[in-house]
Enzyme design. Structure first.
Site, PDB file in Angstrom:
ATOM      1  N   TYR A   1      46.465  32.058  34.595  1.00 31.81           N
ATOM      2  CA  TYR A   1      45.631  33.025  35.328  1.00 31.81           C
ATOM      3  C   TYR A   1      46.426  34.301  35.593  1.00 31.81           C
ATOM      4  O   TYR A   1      45.914  35.417  35.418  1.00 31.81           O
ATOM      5  CB  TYR A   1      45.171  32.385  36.643  1.00 31.81           C
TER       6      TYR A   1
ATOM      7  N   VAL B   1      35.086  37.994  46.954  1.00 35.23           N
ATOM      8  CA  VAL B   1      35.435  39.416  46.926  1.00 35.23           C
ATOM      9  C   VAL B   1      34.232  40.287  46.579  1.00 35.23           C
ATOM     10  O   VAL B   1      33.918  41.252  47.282  1.00 35.23           O
ATOM     11  CB  VAL B   1      36.586  39.660  45.927  1.00 35.23           C
TER      12      VAL B   1
ATOM     13  N   HIS C   1      41.887  26.952  49.210  1.00 34.98           N
ATOM     14  CA  HIS C   1      43.184  27.439  49.673  1.00 34.98           C
ATOM     15  C   HIS C   1      43.428  26.982  51.108  1.00 34.98           C
ATOM     16  O   HIS C   1      42.551  26.415  51.750  1.00 34.98           O
ATOM     17  CB  HIS C   1      43.245  28.959  49.545  1.00 34.98           C
TER      18      HIS C   1
END
Length: 328
Positions: A152, A30, A195
């Site tokens: 998280y 990101v 992922h």
């Protein structure tokens, strides 16, 4: 370093391209996209630090950095992240590090006196396991979290609440954005904790390279998922920095769904794997549907731009040029 530019104090974010912007976490998926986007838009005073240069979990170091640099804008994309195995094995590490990073950065940003706006980036894992679909912002804290990454998620929820509390008590312009599943350059392709999308890219590439006859994927392929190219998220971050100032967090998604089967077929095509795709239906599918309700940001005027196939082609190219070539 350490200088403050004299730009119009009343300028909007996009009109203040000389204003100092601190991007925390600029080496991740990101943060690196946000950094690229800022530079491409002509921002001339972007400040970054590696973990070795600035440990965001150390309060005194963070306060000293803010006091010296006096940034005008902060994008908080730094976080300790990991897969299900890491989250379940090291829960204390995940909750402690993320709470420390958020607390230190938000508090130092307020105290240094120079920061006009801060954007905190969260994750779609903040929402309850059985949230309504598509998931609206107001479903936050409406039910139990997914147990596999609740440490998280709790830290990220605390980050949202911290931004809200600092806005209420101090009038500090701190906003939060919650992205959906992201992909793109700088993604994590690790065999054990990547992922689904980067994992499929890696598996099809390895099968192609070894001339394997088939690739076996868990489940039936029926679950629906949403994916957003990280460049679209970077664009949304700039948009929110320029257009939004509010208490509630904002979802950022593509608004379009794809089945895991459709995704796998698309990755197979992009990679150029000629073998068979086999579904092991004895293995679990996971949540049947996960889609964010991004109507709020879209009503403000933001729309994603990168089609899934185009984004996959670019991501695969990056994987081959950066991950595979690094192994040779």
């Amino acid at each position: 370093m350490g200088t403050v530019t004299t730009a119009d104090p009343h300028a909007s974010f996009l009109a203040d391209k000389g204003g100092k912007v601190f991007v925390a976490g600029h080496r991740g998926l990101v943060g690196s996209a946000i950094l690229r986007h800022l530079v491409s838009l002509g921002f001339t005073n972007v400040v970054v630090r590696t973990h070795a240069e600035l440990d965001l979990t150390r309060q005194s170091d963070v306060e000293a950095f803010f006091a010296a640099e006096l940034p005008r804008y902060v994008v908080l994309a730094a976080a300790k992240v990991g897969g299900i195995h890491a989250n379940s094995t090291f829960p204390a590490d995940f909750i402690a590090a993320n709470l420390q990073i958020q607390t230190n950065v938000v508090d130092a940003a307020l105290k240094c006196g120079s920061v006009r706006k801060l954007l905190f980036l969260g994750s779609s894992c903040i929402y309850p396991k059985f949230a309504p679909q598509p998931i609206p912002e107001n479903s936050l804290l409406s039910g139990p979290l997914e147990p596999t990454n609740e440490w998280y998620a709790v830290a990220k929820i605390a980050g949202i609440k911290m931004c809200q509390a600092y806005r209420i008590q101090h009038g500090f312009d701190a906003i939060s954005a919650m992205p959906t599943n992201l992909y793109g350059p700088q993604d994590n392709f690790h065999p054990e904790n990547s992922h689904v999308l980067p994992a499929l890219i890696r598996r099809f590439h390895e099968a192609k390279a070894s001339n394997a006859a088939e690739v076996v994927v868990w489940g039936t392929g029926s679950p629906l998922r949403e994916f957003l190219h990280v460049d679209d998220l970077a664009d949304a971050v700039i948009f929110l920095m320029d257009h939004y100032s509010g208490l509630e967090h904002v979802n950022v998604g593509s608004g379009s769904e794809v089945t895991i089967k459709e995704l796998a077929e698309l990755v197979k095509e992009v990679v150029g794997f000629q073998g068979k795709l086999v579904w092991d239906s004895s293995k679990p599918d996971g949540t049947p549907r996960k889609l964010m309700d991004s109507s709020k940001i879209q009503e403000m005027g933001w729309k994603p731009k990168v089609p899934l196939k185009e984004g996959l082609v670019e991501t695969y190219k990056w994987y081959v040029e950066n991950v595979i070539s690094a192994k040779k």
